[in-house]
Design a protein around this motif. Structure first.
Motif, PDB file in Angstrom:
ATOM      1  N   ARG A   1      40.570  37.845  35.024  1.00  0.00           N
ATOM      2  CA  ARG A   1      39.179  38.310  34.835  1.00  0.00           C
ATOM      3  C   ARG A   1      38.186  37.717  35.518  1.00  0.00           C
ATOM      4  NH1 ARG A   1      40.191  43.671  35.365  1.00  0.00           N
ATOM      5  NH2 ARG A   1      41.576  44.630  33.969  1.00  0.00           N
ATOM      6  N   GLU A   2      38.073  36.705  35.072  1.00  0.00           N
ATOM      7  CA  GLU A   2      36.786  36.076  35.732  1.00  0.00           C
ATOM      8  C   GLU A   2      36.764  35.622  37.458  1.00  0.00           C
ATOM      9  OE1 GLU A   2      34.059  34.069  34.497  1.00  0.00           O
ATOM     10  OE2 GLU A   2      34.406  35.930  33.196  1.00  0.00           O
ATOM     11  N   LEU A   3      38.277  36.027  38.226  1.00  0.00           N
ATOM     12  CA  LEU A   3      38.382  36.405  39.258  1.00  0.00           C
ATOM     13  C   LEU A   3      37.625  37.119  40.184  1.00  0.00           C
ATOM     14  CD1 LEU A   3      41.399  33.967  39.401  1.00  0.00           C
ATOM     15  CD2 LEU A   3      39.348  32.842  38.932  1.00  0.00           C
ATOM     16  N   SER A   4      37.301  36.521  41.425  1.00  0.00           N
ATOM     17  CA  SER A   4      37.203  38.619  42.138  1.00  0.00           C
ATOM     18  C   SER A   4      38.105  38.001  43.099  1.00  0.00           C
ATOM     19  CB  SER A   4      36.015  37.715  43.361  1.00  0.00           C
ATOM     20  OG  SER A   4      36.234  39.333  44.282  1.00  0.00           O
ATOM     21  N   ILE A   5      38.813  39.694  42.740  1.00  0.00           N
ATOM     22  CA  ILE A   5      40.183  39.968  43.221  1.00  0.00           C
ATOM     23  C   ILE A   5      39.810  40.996  44.395  1.00  0.00           C
ATOM     24  CG2 ILE A   5      42.705  40.514  43.742  1.00  0.00           C
ATOM     25  CD1 ILE A   5      42.925  38.975  40.829  1.00  0.00           C
ATOM     26  N   THR A   6      40.150  40.980  45.997  1.00  0.00           N
ATOM     27  CA  THR A   6      39.778  42.396  46.593  1.00  0.00           C
ATOM     28  C   THR A   6      40.704  43.410  46.087  1.00  0.00           C
ATOM     29  OG1 THR A   6      39.496  40.657  48.167  1.00  0.00           O
ATOM     30  CG2 THR A   6      40.179  43.042  48.953  1.00  0.00           C
ATOM     31  N   TRP A   7      40.127  44.086  45.748  1.00  0.00           N
ATOM     32  CA  TRP A   7      40.835  46.162  45.429  1.00  0.00           C
ATOM     33  C   TRP A   7      41.534  45.530  44.085  1.00  0.00           C
ATOM     34  CZ3 TRP A   7      43.637  45.670  51.010  1.00  0.00           C
ATOM     35  CH2 TRP A   7      42.001  46.309  51.481  1.00  0.00           C
ATOM     36  N   GLY A   8      40.856  44.481  43.276  1.00  0.00           N
ATOM     37  CA  GLY A   8      41.329  44.167  42.357  1.00  0.00           C
ATOM     38  C   GLY A   8      41.524  45.029  40.911  1.00  0.00           C
ATOM     39  N   ASN A   9      41.028  46.223  41.229  1.00  0.00           N
ATOM     40  CA  ASN A   9      40.620  46.660  40.205  1.00  0.00           C
ATOM     41  C   ASN A   9      41.349  48.416  40.540  1.00  0.00           C
ATOM     42  OD1 ASN A   9      39.112  45.461  37.476  1.00  0.00           O
ATOM     43  ND2 ASN A   9      36.749  45.526  38.915  1.00  0.00           N
ATOM     44  N   ASP A  10      41.564  47.935  41.589  1.00  0.00           N
ATOM     45  CA  ASP A  10      41.998  49.406  42.551  1.00  0.00           C
ATOM     46  C   ASP A  10      43.696  49.877  41.660  1.00  0.00           C
ATOM     47  OD1 ASP A  10      43.682  51.601  43.653  1.00  0.00           O
ATOM     48  OD2 ASP A  10      42.226  51.321  45.405  1.00  0.00           O
ATOM     49  N   PRO A  11      43.834  50.249  40.741  1.00  0.00           N
ATOM     50  CA  PRO A  11      45.605  50.690  40.250  1.00  0.00           C
ATOM     51  C   PRO A  11      46.508  51.072  41.191  1.00  0.00           C
ATOM     52  CG  PRO A  11      44.154  52.380  39.553  1.00  0.00           C
ATOM     53  CD  PRO A  11      43.315  51.578  40.164  1.00  0.00           C
ATOM     54  N   MET A  12      46.469  50.955  42.526  1.00  0.00           N
ATOM     55  CA  MET A  12      47.040  51.385  43.647  1.00  0.00           C
ATOM     56  C   MET A  12      47.317  49.977  44.367  1.00  0.00           C
ATOM     57  SD  MET A  12      46.408  52.974  47.349  1.00  0.00           S
ATOM     58  CE  MET A  12      46.506  55.107  46.823  1.00  0.00           C
ATOM     59  N   TYR A  13      46.715  48.388  43.820  1.00  0.00           N
ATOM     60  CA  TYR A  13      46.827  47.925  45.043  1.00  0.00           C
ATOM     61  C   TYR A  13      47.488  46.464  43.581  1.00  0.00           C
ATOM     62  CZ  TYR A  13      45.002  49.731  48.539  1.00  0.00           C
ATOM     63  OH  TYR A  13      44.932  50.825  49.624  1.00  0.00           O
ATOM     64  N   TRP A  14      46.593  46.898  42.823  1.00  0.00           N
ATOM     65  CA  TRP A  14      46.848  45.171  41.567  1.00  0.00           C
ATOM     66  C   TRP A  14      46.941  46.225  40.029  1.00  0.00           C
ATOM     67  CZ3 TRP A  14      47.253  39.892  42.351  1.00  0.00           C
ATOM     68  CH2 TRP A  14      46.837  39.939  43.268  1.00  0.00           C
ATOM     69  N   SER A  15      47.682  45.385  39.088  1.00  0.00           N
ATOM     70  CA  SER A  15      48.098  45.480  37.977  1.00  0.00           C
ATOM     71  C   SER A  15      47.871  44.647  37.028  1.00  0.00           C
ATOM     72  CB  SER A  15      49.012  46.311  37.133  1.00  0.00           C
ATOM     73  OG  SER A  15      50.038  45.639  37.609  1.00  0.00           O
ATOM     74  N   TRP A  16      46.811  45.277  36.033  1.00  0.00           N
ATOM     75  CA  TRP A  16      47.070  44.572  35.070  1.00  0.00           C
ATOM     76  C   TRP A  16      47.934  44.557  33.801  1.00  0.00           C
ATOM     77  CZ3 TRP A  16      42.621  41.016  36.154  1.00  0.00           C
ATOM     78  CH2 TRP A  16      42.456  40.682  37.121  1.00  0.00           C
ATOM     79  N   LYS A  17      48.051  43.435  33.506  1.00  0.00           N
ATOM     80  CA  LYS A  17      48.930  43.614  31.751  1.00  0.00           C
ATOM     81  C   LYS A  17      48.709  42.982  31.268  1.00  0.00           C
ATOM     82  CE  LYS A  17      52.761  42.159  34.361  1.00  0.00           C
ATOM     83  NZ  LYS A  17      54.476  42.646  35.229  1.00  0.00           N
ATOM     84  N   SER A  18      49.311  42.687  29.362  1.00  0.00           N
ATOM     85  CA  SER A  18      48.933  41.342  29.105  1.00  0.00           C
ATOM     86  C   SER A  18      51.024  41.124  28.936  1.00  0.00           C
ATOM     87  CB  SER A  18      49.216  41.963  27.513  1.00  0.00           C
ATOM     88  OG  SER A  18      49.462  40.949  26.244  1.00  0.00           O
TER      89      SER A  18
END
Length: 283
Positions: free
Chosen positions: A109-126
């Protein structure tokens, strides 16, 4: 050590011994505590152990997610030798036990990931294996680009550091080995470049991809400079890491920019799990 030498040491004022020990290291101080009763007493003093703590340790302690309980500086030092979460759980802080030098882990979450907030490309999970509440998993993209930054003023001065991408490869990973990813560390006008393969451990899958896409992969590899590729290595915490590069943290305050990119192949890829980037001493 002879009894006569021990007697001479015992004649030194304790505050004098404490001052001497404060210019050594935590390891040397521990060893010195076995020399004599005077050294043993001096080696427990708050004056000595506060010198081994970072200059901004009070600020670090104020940013802890979970407060620490301690009654002496030595106790605080040893508490901080275990990773602790700070800044709302987005970073991890740790001191090296032998030297007192500083390490940080920047969460995904501290990094800059291209399209990181687009659920089509990246998913965030525990996941239970992570120290952080969330990790980033690549679903699919043809453009992999990850950036992180840290300021040298919060690191130990006059120290060589390495930056490491902490990662896992999921069982359904694909397209990560078409061409190597390009890595860089930039501090001021100094840039350290390298390349790495995000190797999938499924050897049979790699062989099948090589068989079907051999000609295309060879063409893609020509788009990057060959030689000196790195590969992931296993960490003690069960994750994998790739060294992005190294830099020197001197007396001047500078910003360190770290990156990993694969943007030349236009090959769809997925299954990369990012926990963060660790910045730790190499000395």
């Amino acid at each position: 050590m002879s009894n006569s030498m021990g007697g001479v040491i015992d004649m030194l004022p304790e505050d004098c011994v404490s001052t001497i020990l404060s210019f050594t290291s935590p390891t040397d101080t521990f060893r010195s505590s076995m020399v004599s009763s005077t050294f043993r007493s001096a080696a427990e003093s708050d004056f000595v152990w506060e010198r081994f703590l970072p200059a901004d340790y009070k600020d670090v302690v104020s940013r802890l997610d979970s407060p620490l309980t301690y009654t002496a500086m030595k106790e605080l030092f040893h508490c901080l030798c275990n990773p602790v979460l700070i800044d709302g759980g987005r970073k991890s802080f740790k001191l090296e036990k032998s030297s007192g030098k500083i390490s940080y882990v920047l969460s995904a979450r501290e990094l800059s990931i291209t399209w990181g907030n687009d659920p089509m490309y990246w998913s965030w999970k525990s996941i239970p294996q992570s120290r952080f509440s969330e990790v980033a998993e690549l679903r699919t993209t043809c453009w992999l680009e990850i950036h992180g930054k840290i300021k040298t003023e919060i690191l130990s001065p006059n120290t060589k550091y390495g930056a490491y991408l902490i990662m896992k490869i999921s069982n359904r990973a694909y397209g990560l080995d078409s061409i190597p990813s390009e890595m860089s560390i930039e501090v001021g006008n100094k840039v350290c470049n390298g390349m790495a393969y995000l190797r999938n451990e499924d050897c049979k899958k790699q062989q099948m991809e090589s068989l079907f896409y051999r000609n295309r992969n060879e063409m893609l590899r020509k788009r990057v400079i060959e030689g000196g590729e790195r590969f992931p290595s296993e960490r003690e915490d069960g994750w994998m890491e790739i060294e992005l590069g190294e830099f020197f943290s001197g007396e001047a305050y500078e910003e360190v920019k770290m990156s990993l990119m694969e943007v030349k192949g236009y090959q769809l890829k997925g299954g990369l799990i990012i926990e963060g980037i660790e910045v730790r001493p190499k000395d």
